[in-house]
Design a protein around this motif. Structure first.
Motif, PDB file in Angstrom:
ATOM      1  N   SER A 107       4.783  -7.671  -1.312  1.00  0.00           N
ATOM      2  CA  SER A 107       4.889  -8.418  -0.059  1.00  0.00           C
ATOM      3  C   SER A 107       5.362  -9.845  -0.313  1.00  0.00           C
ATOM      4  O   SER A 107       6.168 -10.380   0.447  1.00  0.00           O
ATOM      5  CB  SER A 107       3.537  -8.413   0.653  1.00  0.00           C
ATOM      6  N   ARG A 108       4.861 -10.476  -1.395  1.00  0.00           N
ATOM      7  CA  ARG A 108       5.318 -11.837  -1.722  1.00  0.00           C
ATOM      8  C   ARG A 108       6.801 -11.845  -2.064  1.00  0.00           C
ATOM      9  O   ARG A 108       7.540 -12.760  -1.674  1.00  0.00           O
ATOM     10  CB  ARG A 108       4.508 -12.389  -2.891  1.00  0.00           C
ATOM     11  N   ARG A 137       0.528  -6.365  -2.417  1.00  0.00           N
ATOM     12  CA  ARG A 137       0.560  -7.812  -2.149  1.00  0.00           C
ATOM     13  C   ARG A 137       1.636  -8.492  -2.969  1.00  0.00           C
ATOM     14  O   ARG A 137       2.317  -9.416  -2.497  1.00  0.00           O
ATOM     15  CB  ARG A 137      -0.806  -8.408  -2.451  1.00  0.00           C
ATOM     16  N   ALA A 158       3.009  -6.016   4.276  1.00  0.00           N
ATOM     17  CA  ALA A 158       1.865  -6.840   4.684  1.00  0.00           C
ATOM     18  C   ALA A 158       0.860  -6.015   5.473  1.00  0.00           C
ATOM     19  O   ALA A 158      -0.351  -6.085   5.238  1.00  0.00           O
ATOM     20  CB  ALA A 158       2.348  -8.033   5.503  1.00  0.00           C
ATOM     21  N   PRO A 180      -3.841  -1.892  -3.018  1.00  0.00           N
ATOM     22  CA  PRO A 180      -3.392  -3.100  -2.308  1.00  0.00           C
ATOM     23  C   PRO A 180      -2.829  -4.186  -3.233  1.00  0.00           C
ATOM     24  O   PRO A 180      -2.010  -5.003  -2.788  1.00  0.00           O
ATOM     25  CB  PRO A 180      -4.660  -3.586  -1.599  1.00  0.00           C
ATOM     26  N   TRP A 181      -3.254  -4.205  -4.508  1.00  0.00           N
ATOM     27  CA  TRP A 181      -2.788  -5.290  -5.380  1.00  0.00           C
ATOM     28  C   TRP A 181      -1.281  -5.258  -5.612  1.00  0.00           C
ATOM     29  O   TRP A 181      -0.602  -6.282  -5.431  1.00  0.00           O
ATOM     30  CB  TRP A 181      -3.541  -5.236  -6.709  1.00  0.00           C
ATOM     31  N   ARG A 201      -7.803 -10.114   6.043  1.00  0.00           N
ATOM     32  CA  ARG A 201      -8.002  -9.482   4.744  1.00  0.00           C
ATOM     33  C   ARG A 201      -9.494  -9.400   4.502  1.00  0.00           C
ATOM     34  O   ARG A 201     -10.145 -10.377   4.122  1.00  0.00           O
ATOM     35  CB  ARG A 201      -7.305 -10.311   3.656  1.00  0.00           C
ATOM     36  N   GLY A 216      -0.907  -3.521   3.178  1.00  0.00           N
ATOM     37  CA  GLY A 216      -1.899  -4.131   2.298  1.00  0.00           C
ATOM     38  C   GLY A 216      -3.176  -4.500   3.014  1.00  0.00           C
ATOM     39  O   GLY A 216      -4.235  -4.616   2.386  1.00  0.00           O
ATOM     40  N   ARG A 217      -3.100  -4.721   4.343  1.00  0.00           N
ATOM     41  CA  ARG A 217      -4.294  -5.114   5.086  1.00  0.00           C
ATOM     42  C   ARG A 217      -4.971  -3.947   5.791  1.00  0.00           C
ATOM     43  O   ARG A 217      -6.038  -4.122   6.379  1.00  0.00           O
ATOM     44  CB  ARG A 217      -3.923  -6.164   6.141  1.00  0.00           C
TER      45      ARG A 217
END
Length: 901
Positions: free
Chosen positions: A484-485, A481, A500, A477-478, A418, A503-504
């Protein structure tokens, strides 16, 4: 020493990537070379149509003299003056002289008293002028007799008359007449005249017959005891003798201008040259209206070129971004090669030099080919050679620059970490946002000069798109994430792994390029939709119904006759009178205010007509007042009239005349404009017909609005003509002649006229090419994005396939990874493309394409559907590209070939 063979072998080894770079170069130079030619071709076609639609007399330049005493011995004054036809043309500016298509010379005497037995039989008082016109034998057709010729002095002067003139004056072939001579110090004998020919025009509207007094008709007397004014055609030798006897002559030289000689690139010089003629008339009177249609067209072309500059900036910026992506893709494929060069002691510039050599063998030939192919497009060249050269040089430098940048970075897998942006990058991005905001504010305050390539104007869309892409890149990306969680807690690995990786991912350049492309396409679509809606409003301002019948005075029962016609659902009367005076009371006490235009409409009927026709018109509530109310009529007036009445204390009660009757009104509403009135009308009073008080002489319609489907234009016109005839013959006093026929305007024809002609073809081409090009380049940018990460995704897929990932799960993983990028790119680009017209429309001068109506850009519901469809198309295209690439790479070999395990 650089080996050309080695360079060629490297180009062959990476032929796909070099072919892509060459294709982008070819497209860029093709656009730079071909688009200006196509624009010029559309402009030339539009100019011919625009001038062709203008009245013939507006395309003429006419020199003339007042009455002159041309008496002289030993030469022919008519022939001498006719030779000036070539002299005056030779003295015109070259850009104007090349436009002359036809030329005519006219010499004539002043109208003098005409007498004869045929005139006395009808007790007609007539004044006749004698005229010779070059080319009349070609423009006219003899019905009877022959064209005049010179006759001996003891014979009557031969004259030819238009058929309608002869009929009006009770003259015929062989009529013998006498023309009274002008008053001179020495009395002259009267001139004997004989009618030897009757003619009619081949085309009465071609402008040849324009002139005062007219040749084709006799001018009616303006009052009791006044004569008819007519003109007869004679041979030039007759006028020479009359000049020798002391008759005064007037001369004119007329030149018909055509669009074929105009180079659209020199339009401003042509307008200046035409206006120069007025300043250099050399004592002659000059009348010309050519600069008016040329100026109107020049304004449209300037506005169209301004819009095209915005579109071209977006397209070329997108192409530049694609070049950067292509160069980065090529460098990424060759990263191991450049790393090995550095390991063997080579400098960073060694790799860059190798890339530059390769680029010089690929890019310039592609640029030259694009320039040559663009040169095959129709139209005059746009003088863009140096722009094409600059674009080719920049593309050639993109590859070595990308090589230098790549040599400073590591070879690790950046998708596994990241990364945090550096302070320098954050400062640059913040500065970019501030710069975009300042550019917008400066452009709105400063304005621009239409028709010029304004650097600030063309940079604003690009800056806004890049700034929006930067914001989206930092924000999207926020939520990923967070998703993704949540996915990590759910069953299955597809959603977790896809979010994931998304987001990266490092997607700065691809995101910017896609946003630029989609923003360009959306700008074209939204602006075009705004122009079309404004054209609808312009047409509804002229015809706020399906059809409009206009005449002098039409019998009131014509409305019922119209409603009985097939397809007609409703008809409503209107009354229009210009130049009326405002009064303080019913007896007409002067207010000393300016004149106004009076319009009477039946408010409820107009509301129904508007509703039935589906036009964009709102009827003010003040005009919907019910019938039978007492007191002043509620009126809708223009702001200028409202202000004057308020200052005079008459806004509550004032009087205005219409058809000889005074009506009391009060200001119940204001409007900047109103349907049925001219766009430039700034002084008007609109009264509700249904509320008019009873009078001995009721208001008579001057027109009717009609709503219906599949209307028969000829039937409407016949009904209007019959209504005029009934009114003229139905009273105690009837008219002497049949009234002029009514004018029929339909909404469809008016709307077509607003949207056709002029530089509309240029604008339509720009919008079509910009929208199609933006979408195509956007899809190409998404394909580049997929290809740039194809090797890393292939390695991940190979590992996951060995762990049991199915083909269906792999497609789902790819979709989850690409949906955020594609969705954010398309939505951000669409939002930027929607906002751009709101910011730029006030300075683009688009009202030149909407008959002066302000272009208002609004959100189109279809845009949301188009964005969803484009996003789905882009996503499907991305999956197809990935599948094709994986099939070519053979995923089973990726782990063995890859070195980043």
């Amino acid at each position: 020493m650089v080996s050309i063979g080695a360079v060629v072998r490297r180009i062959r080894a990476y032929s796909g990537q070099f072919l892509l770079l060459a294709a982008l170069t070819l497209v860029a130079t093709l656009v730079i070379s071909g688009v200006p030619r196509i624009v010029n071709a559309h402009a030339e076609q539009g100019l011919r149509a625009h001038l062709g639609a203008a009245p013939a007399q507006q395309r003429d330049v006419t020199y003339s003299t007042g009455p002159l005493l041309a008496k002289s011995d030993g030469y022919s004054p008519v022939a001498a003056r006719q030779r000036d036809l070539a002299t005056l043309e030779a003295g015109m500016p070259p850009v104007v002289r090349g436009l002359v298509e036809q030329r005519w010379f006219t010499a004539e005497t002043a109208a003098s008293r005409l007498s004869g037995p045929d005139l006395a039989a009808k007790n007609l008082l007539v004044h006749l002028g004698l005229r010779t016109v070059s080319g009349i034998e070609t423009a006219g057709t003899l019905v009877e007799g022959r064209w005049p010729a010179d006759a001996s002095e003891d014979q009557p002067v031969q004259v030819a008359l238009a058929v309608d003139v002869a009929r009006k004056l009770n003259l015929r072939l062989g009529s013998r007449l006498t023309v009274a001579p002008p008053e001179t110090p020495e009395p002259l004998p009267p001139l004997r005249v004989a009618v030897v020919g009757l003619f009619q025009p081949r085309d009465a509207a071609d402008g040849f017959w324009d002139g005062l007094p007219p040749l084709l008709r006799a001018v009616e007397p303006v009052g009791d005891g006044e004569p008819f004014i007519a003109v007869g055609v004679v041979d030039g030798a007759v006028l020479n003798r009359q000049a020798a006897d002391g008759w005064t002559m007037s001369f004119s030289w007329r030149y018909r201008m055509g669009a074929d000689g105009i180079d659209v690139r020199e339009l401003d010089q042509v307008i200046d040259g035409v206006q120069q003629l007025t300043r250099e008339a050399e004592g002659r009177n000059i009348v010309q209206g050519l600069d008016i249609p040329l100026g109107e067209f020049a304004a449209e072309v300037d506005s169209a070129r301004t819009v095209l500059g915005v579109i071209a900036a977006g397209v070329l910026a997108t192409l530049a971004g694609l070049v950067v992506l292509a160069a980065g893709l090529l460098v990424r494929r060759r990263r191991s090669e450049f790393t090995l060069l550095r390991a063997r002691g080579g400098a960073a510039t060694t790799s860059a030099g190798r890339s530059l050599t390769e680029a010089l063998l690929v890019v310039p030939p592609a640029g030259a080919l694009g320039w040559l192919v663009g040169g095959l497009a129709p139209g005059a060249p746009g003088g863009t050679l140096w722009f094409a050269v600059a674009a080719t040089v920049l593309v050639a430098l993109a590859l070595p620059v990308a090589t230098l940048v790549a040599s400073r970075g590591g070879a690790g897998r950046r998708d596994l970490i990241r990364s945090r942006p550096s302070a320098r990058r954050l400062t640059v991005e913040a500065g970019l946002l501030v710069l975009a905001g300042l550019a917008v504010v400066l452009l709105r305050r400063r304005g621009l000069t239409p028709g010029e390539v304004d650097p600030l104007l063309v940079s604003v869309p690009v800056l806004l798109a890049v700034a929006a892409a930067v914001v989206a890149m930092r924000l999207y990306p926020w939520p990923l994430r967070l998703v993704s969680r949540l996915a990590a807690r759910a069953r299955g690995s597809v959603a977790f792994l896809g979010t994931a990786r998304a987001g990266r991912s490092v997607v700065a350049v691809p995101l910017v390029v896609v946003v630029l492309a989609i923003a360009t396409a959306a700008f074209c679509a939204v602006t075009a939709a705004g122009i079309e809606a404004s054209r609808d409003r312009a047409a509804s301002r002229v015809v706020p119904a399906d059809a409009l019948i206009l005449g002098d005075r039409i019998a009131p029962d014509t409305g019922a006759e119209l409603e009985r016609l097939p397809g007609v659902r409703a008809a409503s009367p209107v009354l229009y009178e210009a130049g009326q005076r405002l009064a303080k009371d019913a007896i007409g006490t002067e207010t000393r205010l300016g004149g106004v235009t009076v319009l009477m409409v039946d408010g409820p009927a107009l509301a129904r007509i508007v509703r039935e026709s589906g036009v964009d018109v709102t009827v003010p509530a003040a005009l919907l007042a019910p019938a039978g109310g007492g007191g002043p009529l509620p009126a809708v007036v223009s702001p200028a009239v409202a202000a004057e009445l308020a200052d005079a204390g008459l806004d509550g009660s004032a009087f205005v005349s219409a058809q000889g009757q005074r009506y009391e009104f009060r200001v119940a509403g204001q409007a900047e404009s109103f349907p049925l009135l001219r766009a430039e009308s700034s002084r008007f009073v609109v009264l509700p017909w249904q509320s008019l008080p009873r009078r001995d002489y009721a208001a008579v319609p001057t027109g009717f609005l009609v709503a219906g489907d599949d209307l028969d234009g000829e039937a409407l016109r016949r009904a209007g003509d019959a209504g005029q005839s009934r009114f003229q013959t139905g009273g105690a006093v009837t008219g002497r002649e049949r009234p002029r026929g009514v004018e029929l305007l339909t909404f469809a024809d008016t709307r077509r006229q607003v949207g056709e002609g002029g530089a509309n073809g240029v604008l339509a081409f720009g919008f079509t090419a910009g929208a199609a090009g933006g979408m195509a380049l956007g899809l190409l940018a998404i394909a580049f994005t997929v290809l740039a990460g194809a090797r890393e995704r292939g390695q991940v897929l190979s590992r996951l396939r060995t762990l049991g990932l199915s083909r269906r799960q792999w497609r789902g993983l790819l979709l989850v990874e690409l949906v955020p990028l594609v969705g954010v790119s398309v939505v951000t680009g669409a939002l930027v493309g929607t906002v751009l017209p709101l910011l730029l429309t006030p300075v683009l001068g688009l009202s030149a394409f909407t008959d002066g109506v302000e272009v208002r850009v609004a959100f189109e519901p279809g845009l949301a559907a188009a964005v969803v469809a484009l996003g789905a198309l882009a996503l499907g295209f991305a999956v197809a590209v990935e599948a094709l690439n994986n099939r070519r790479m053979r995923l089973g070999e990726v782990l063995r070939l890859g070195e980043e395990n």
